[in-house]
Each structure stands twice: as structure tokens, then as C-alpha cells.
Design a protein around this motif. Structure first.
Motif, PDB file in Angstrom:
ATOM      1  N   LEU A  33      -5.850   5.736   5.320  1.00  0.00           N
ATOM      2  CA  LEU A  33      -5.482   7.027   5.906  1.00  0.00           C
ATOM      3  C   LEU A  33      -4.000   7.323   5.694  1.00  0.00           C
ATOM      4  CD1 LEU A  33      -6.860   9.297   7.486  1.00  0.00           C
ATOM      5  CD2 LEU A  33      -6.077   8.190   9.576  1.00  0.00           C
ATOM      6  N   ILE A  34      -3.162   6.313   5.841  1.00  0.00           N
ATOM      7  CA  ILE A  34      -1.722   6.480   5.591  1.00  0.00           C
ATOM      8  C   ILE A  34      -1.494   6.881   4.138  1.00  0.00           C
ATOM      9  CG2 ILE A  34       0.448   5.192   5.360  1.00  0.00           C
ATOM     10  CD1 ILE A  34      -0.382   3.639   7.892  1.00  0.00           C
ATOM     11  N   GLN A  35      -2.201   6.221   3.219  1.00  0.00           N
ATOM     12  CA  GLN A  35      -2.047   6.569   1.807  1.00  0.00           C
ATOM     13  C   GLN A  35      -2.515   7.998   1.547  1.00  0.00           C
ATOM     14  OE1 GLN A  35      -4.088   3.742  -0.653  1.00  0.00           O
ATOM     15  NE2 GLN A  35      -2.796   2.047  -0.039  1.00  0.00           N
ATOM     16  N   PHE A  36      -3.586   8.392   2.172  1.00  0.00           N
ATOM     17  CA  PHE A  36      -4.151   9.718   1.952  1.00  0.00           C
ATOM     18  C   PHE A  36      -3.263  10.818   2.526  1.00  0.00           C
ATOM     19  CE2 PHE A  36      -6.940  13.209   3.378  1.00  0.00           C
ATOM     20  CZ  PHE A  36      -7.437  13.601   2.140  1.00  0.00           C
ATOM     21  N   LEU A  37      -2.727  10.611   3.720  1.00  0.00           N
ATOM     22  CA  LEU A  37      -1.993  11.669   4.412  1.00  0.00           C
ATOM     23  C   LEU A  37      -0.515  11.755   4.066  1.00  0.00           C
ATOM     24  CD1 LEU A  37      -3.502  11.364   8.005  1.00  0.00           C
ATOM     25  CD2 LEU A  37      -4.040  13.081   6.263  1.00  0.00           C
ATOM     26  N   PHE A  38       0.130  10.631   3.821  1.00  0.00           N
ATOM     27  CA  PHE A  38       1.583  10.631   3.759  1.00  0.00           C
ATOM     28  C   PHE A  38       2.196  10.374   2.396  1.00  0.00           C
ATOM     29  CE2 PHE A  38       0.570   9.377   8.183  1.00  0.00           C
ATOM     30  CZ  PHE A  38       1.080  10.506   8.806  1.00  0.00           C
ATOM     31  N   PHE A  39       1.433   9.913   1.430  1.00  0.00           N
ATOM     32  CA  PHE A  39       2.021   9.543   0.145  1.00  0.00           C
ATOM     33  C   PHE A  39       1.380  10.336  -0.984  1.00  0.00           C
ATOM     34  CE2 PHE A  39       2.733   5.944   2.911  1.00  0.00           C
ATOM     35  CZ  PHE A  39       4.084   5.753   2.742  1.00  0.00           C
ATOM     36  N   THR A  40       2.246  10.908  -1.811  1.00  0.00           N
ATOM     37  CA  THR A  40       1.730  11.695  -2.941  1.00  0.00           C
ATOM     38  C   THR A  40       1.403  10.802  -4.136  1.00  0.00           C
ATOM     39  OG1 THR A  40       3.997  12.115  -3.676  1.00  0.00           O
ATOM     40  CG2 THR A  40       2.978  13.766  -2.246  1.00  0.00           C
ATOM     41  N   SER A  41       2.094   9.669  -4.238  1.00  0.00           N
ATOM     42  CA  SER A  41       1.846   8.788  -5.389  1.00  0.00           C
ATOM     43  C   SER A  41       0.674   7.834  -5.144  1.00  0.00           C
ATOM     44  CB  SER A  41       3.094   7.983  -5.726  1.00  0.00           C
ATOM     45  OG  SER A  41       3.408   7.115  -4.655  1.00  0.00           O
ATOM     46  N   ARG A  42       0.180   7.779  -3.932  1.00  0.00           N
ATOM     47  CA  ARG A  42      -0.965   6.922  -3.593  1.00  0.00           C
ATOM     48  C   ARG A  42      -2.069   7.808  -3.048  1.00  0.00           C
ATOM     49  NH1 ARG A  42      -0.159   1.778  -5.317  1.00  0.00           N
ATOM     50  NH2 ARG A  42      -1.543   1.034  -3.721  1.00  0.00           N
ATOM     51  N   GLY A  78      -5.797   7.730  -0.660  1.00  0.00           N
ATOM     52  CA  GLY A  78      -6.804   7.014   0.108  1.00  0.00           C
ATOM     53  C   GLY A  78      -8.149   7.158  -0.594  1.00  0.00           C
ATOM     54  N   ASP A  79      -8.883   6.081  -0.654  1.00  0.00           N
ATOM     55  CA  ASP A  79     -10.125   6.092  -1.432  1.00  0.00           C
ATOM     56  C   ASP A  79     -11.207   5.360  -0.653  1.00  0.00           C
ATOM     57  OD1 ASP A  79     -11.999   6.163  -3.465  1.00  0.00           O
ATOM     58  OD2 ASP A  79     -10.884   4.825  -4.801  1.00  0.00           O
ATOM     59  N   TRP A  80     -12.412   5.938  -0.630  1.00  0.00           N
ATOM     60  CA  TRP A  80     -13.536   5.286   0.045  1.00  0.00           C
ATOM     61  C   TRP A  80     -13.895   3.974  -0.630  1.00  0.00           C
ATOM     62  CZ3 TRP A  80     -14.868   6.547   4.717  1.00  0.00           C
ATOM     63  CH2 TRP A  80     -14.653   7.838   5.175  1.00  0.00           C
ATOM     64  N   PHE A  81     -13.744   3.910  -1.938  1.00  0.00           N
ATOM     65  CA  PHE A  81     -14.072   2.678  -2.654  1.00  0.00           C
ATOM     66  C   PHE A  81     -13.058   1.570  -2.341  1.00  0.00           C
ATOM     67  CE2 PHE A  81     -16.258   5.837  -5.349  1.00  0.00           C
ATOM     68  CZ  PHE A  81     -17.553   5.361  -5.169  1.00  0.00           C
ATOM     69  N   ASP A  82     -11.797   1.957  -2.112  1.00  0.00           N
ATOM     70  CA  ASP A  82     -10.804   0.964  -1.664  1.00  0.00           C
ATOM     71  C   ASP A  82     -11.177   0.425  -0.290  1.00  0.00           C
ATOM     72  OD1 ASP A  82      -9.343   1.287  -3.967  1.00  0.00           O
ATOM     73  OD2 ASP A  82      -7.771   2.517  -3.053  1.00  0.00           O
ATOM     74  N   LEU A  83     -11.625   1.321   0.584  1.00  0.00           N
ATOM     75  CA  LEU A  83     -12.065   0.894   1.914  1.00  0.00           C
ATOM     76  C   LEU A  83     -13.276  -0.033   1.812  1.00  0.00           C
ATOM     77  CD1 LEU A  83     -11.426   1.237   4.936  1.00  0.00           C
ATOM     78  CD2 LEU A  83     -13.050   3.126   4.965  1.00  0.00           C
ATOM     79  N   PHE A  84     -14.172   0.271   0.897  1.00  0.00           N
ATOM     80  CA  PHE A  84     -15.333  -0.596   0.668  1.00  0.00           C
ATOM     81  C   PHE A  84     -14.888  -1.968   0.159  1.00  0.00           C
ATOM     82  CE2 PHE A  84     -18.792  -2.167  -2.083  1.00  0.00           C
ATOM     83  CZ  PHE A  84     -19.776  -2.309  -1.120  1.00  0.00           C
ATOM     84  N   ALA A  85     -13.919  -1.983  -0.775  1.00  0.00           N
ATOM     85  CA  ALA A  85     -13.392  -3.258  -1.279  1.00  0.00           C
ATOM     86  C   ALA A  85     -12.710  -4.044  -0.161  1.00  0.00           C
ATOM     87  CB  ALA A  85     -12.417  -3.008  -2.429  1.00  0.00           C
ATOM     88  N   ASP A  86     -11.989  -3.341   0.729  1.00  0.00           N
ATOM     89  CA  ASP A  86     -11.381  -3.997   1.889  1.00  0.00           C
ATOM     90  C   ASP A  86     -12.462  -4.631   2.762  1.00  0.00           C
ATOM     91  OD1 ASP A  86      -8.984  -2.948   0.939  1.00  0.00           O
ATOM     92  OD2 ASP A  86      -8.908  -1.340   2.423  1.00  0.00           O
ATOM     93  N   ALA A  87     -13.554  -3.884   2.966  1.00  0.00           N
ATOM     94  CA  ALA A  87     -14.656  -4.394   3.799  1.00  0.00           C
ATOM     95  C   ALA A  87     -15.308  -5.621   3.157  1.00  0.00           C
ATOM     96  CB  ALA A  87     -15.690  -3.299   4.023  1.00  0.00           C
ATOM     97  N   ILE A  88     -15.393  -5.654   1.843  1.00  0.00           N
ATOM     98  CA  ILE A  88     -15.938  -6.841   1.155  1.00  0.00           C
ATOM     99  C   ILE A  88     -15.039  -8.051   1.420  1.00  0.00           C
ATOM    100  CG2 ILE A  88     -16.442  -7.856  -1.117  1.00  0.00           C
ATOM    101  CD1 ILE A  88     -18.490  -5.788  -0.251  1.00  0.00           C
ATOM    102  N   GLY A  89     -13.728  -7.877   1.329  1.00  0.00           N
ATOM    103  CA  GLY A  89     -12.795  -8.976   1.625  1.00  0.00           C
ATOM    104  C   GLY A  89     -12.900  -9.431   3.068  1.00  0.00           C
ATOM    105  N   CYS A 106       0.806  -1.221   0.000  1.00  0.00           N
ATOM    106  CA  CYS A 106       0.000   0.000   0.000  1.00  0.00           C
ATOM    107  C   CYS A 106       0.838   1.270   0.000  1.00  0.00           C
ATOM    108  CB  CYS A 106      -0.944   0.011   1.197  1.00  0.00           C
ATOM    109  SG  CYS A 106      -2.306  -1.154   1.035  1.00  0.00           S
ATOM    110  N   THR A 107       2.102   1.169   0.364  1.00  0.00           N
ATOM    111  CA  THR A 107       2.943   2.358   0.409  1.00  0.00           C
ATOM    112  C   THR A 107       3.912   2.453  -0.768  1.00  0.00           C
ATOM    113  OG1 THR A 107       4.528   1.214   1.843  1.00  0.00           O
ATOM    114  CG2 THR A 107       2.822   2.545   2.916  1.00  0.00           C
ATOM    115  N   LEU A 108       3.964   1.427  -1.608  1.00  0.00           N
ATOM    116  CA  LEU A 108       4.811   1.510  -2.795  1.00  0.00           C
ATOM    117  C   LEU A 108       4.224   2.519  -3.774  1.00  0.00           C
ATOM    118  CD1 LEU A 108       5.696  -2.218  -3.574  1.00  0.00           C
ATOM    119  CD2 LEU A 108       7.241  -0.438  -2.813  1.00  0.00           C
TER     120      LEU A 108
END
Length: 168
Positions: free
Chosen positions: A130-139, A141-152, A64-66
Motif C-alpha cells: 500500500l505504501i508503494q502504491f500510494l506514496f511512490f511513483t517509482s514503485r 503496489g502489486d497483487w502478485f507481490d502480495l501473493f509472493a509475500d504470502a508464499i514466503g 521497498c521504498t528505494l
């Protein structure tokens, strides 16, 4: 003189191998004794029960941080990112359920692990976004990614419920 020299040379080759074997056995014995002492500690046992979950969590954090440009050569199609998120968290929760089963010696047949594992996994998913949203410019944070995580997470909980809860 020549025969003694040959026997001496064979002895010189044999001694290091013999010493390695003996030292190796001593080290293995000491480590197994230390391992037995650690297993008696309850906290260490819990960590050992969930070791694969911790290792997978590190893999998820690293992935997630690459930077996203590291994956440009990989084949992709629309929605593949969401499938990967779902799969990562399905595996994460499955390994956490494996830890629950190990911790309770296969007797965890109640519903409470589903709630605890789901809650902990959802917190972890939120933290990665949250880490992707706050600390990384190339990544991002997305609500849809969080939704996909919740599905898994839900898929793994459903598999656990089908396999272990109310099993007779």
C-alpha cells in the motif's frame, strides 16, 4: 634530569591508557546494570526478543521504498522480483518465530503463534504494498507481490510447524 624526563614521558603515555581502561570498565559496568534493570521490564524484554524482526522490518521498508532504478545494475530475470518478495517475508517471519521462541523460552509449541505471526506478517506485507502504491511513483503496489509475500509467510509458518509444534 634526563631519567626523570623519560619516566615522566612514560607516565604521560601510560595515564591516558590507564584512564581509558578504567573509564571503559566503569561505563561497561554501568551499562550492564542499566541493561539488567531494563530486562526486568516486560515490554523491553519483548522488544529485545523481537529485535532482529524489527531490524529486518526496517530493511524491508527501506528496500521497498528505494527507487527501482537503483537496482538496474543488478542481474535479473523474469520473476526475480517475486522470489525476492518471497525471500524477504520468509526471513521476516522466521525472525518473528525466533522472537516467539525467545519470548516463551523455547516452549511455544502450540498452533496459535502461527496464526498470529501469519496475520501480523500479512498486515505488514499489505502495508508495504500500500505504501508503494500510494506514496511512490517509482514503485508500484502489486497483487502478485502480495501473493509472493504470502508464499514466503506460508513457507516460514510451515518450517515453524515442522520444527516446533508437537515436538516430543
Amino acid at each position: 634530569m634526563g631519567k626523570e624526563h623519560v619516566e615522566g614521558a612514560e607516565l604521560k603515555r601510560f595515564l591516558p591508557i590507564f584512564a581509558q581502561v578504567v573509564i571503559g570498565k566503569i561505563v561497561i559496568r554501568c551499562l550492564s546494570d542499566v541493561g539488567q534493570e531494563f530486562k526486568s521490564n516486560k515490554m523491553v524484554k519483548i522488544v529485545l526478543d523481537y529485535k532482529w524482526c524489527f531490524i529486518w522490518a526496517l530493511v524491508v521498508i527501506i528496500l521497498c521504498t528505494l527507487p527501482s532504478n537503483n537496482f538496474e545494475g543488478a542481474p535479473s530475470y523474469p520473476g526475480m522480483d517475486k522470489i525476492i518478495h518471497c525471500g524477504l517475508f520468509f526471513i521476516f517471519c522466521t525472525l518473528m518465530y525466533h522472537g516467539v521462541i525467545q519470548q516463551f523460552c523455547g516452549k511455544a509449541k502450540r498452533w496459535w503463534p502461527v496464526f498470529i505471526v501469519s496475520f501480523m506478517s500479512f498486515l505488514f506485507a499489505g502495508a508495504t504494498e500500500l505504501i508503494q502504491f500510494l506514496f511512490f511513483t517509482s514503485r508500484s503496489g502489486d497483487w502478485f507481490d502480495l501473493f509472493a509475500d504470502a508464499i514466503g509467510i506460508g513457507m516460514a509458518g510451515f518450517a515453524y510447524l515442522l520444527t516446533y509444534v508437537n515436538r516430543k
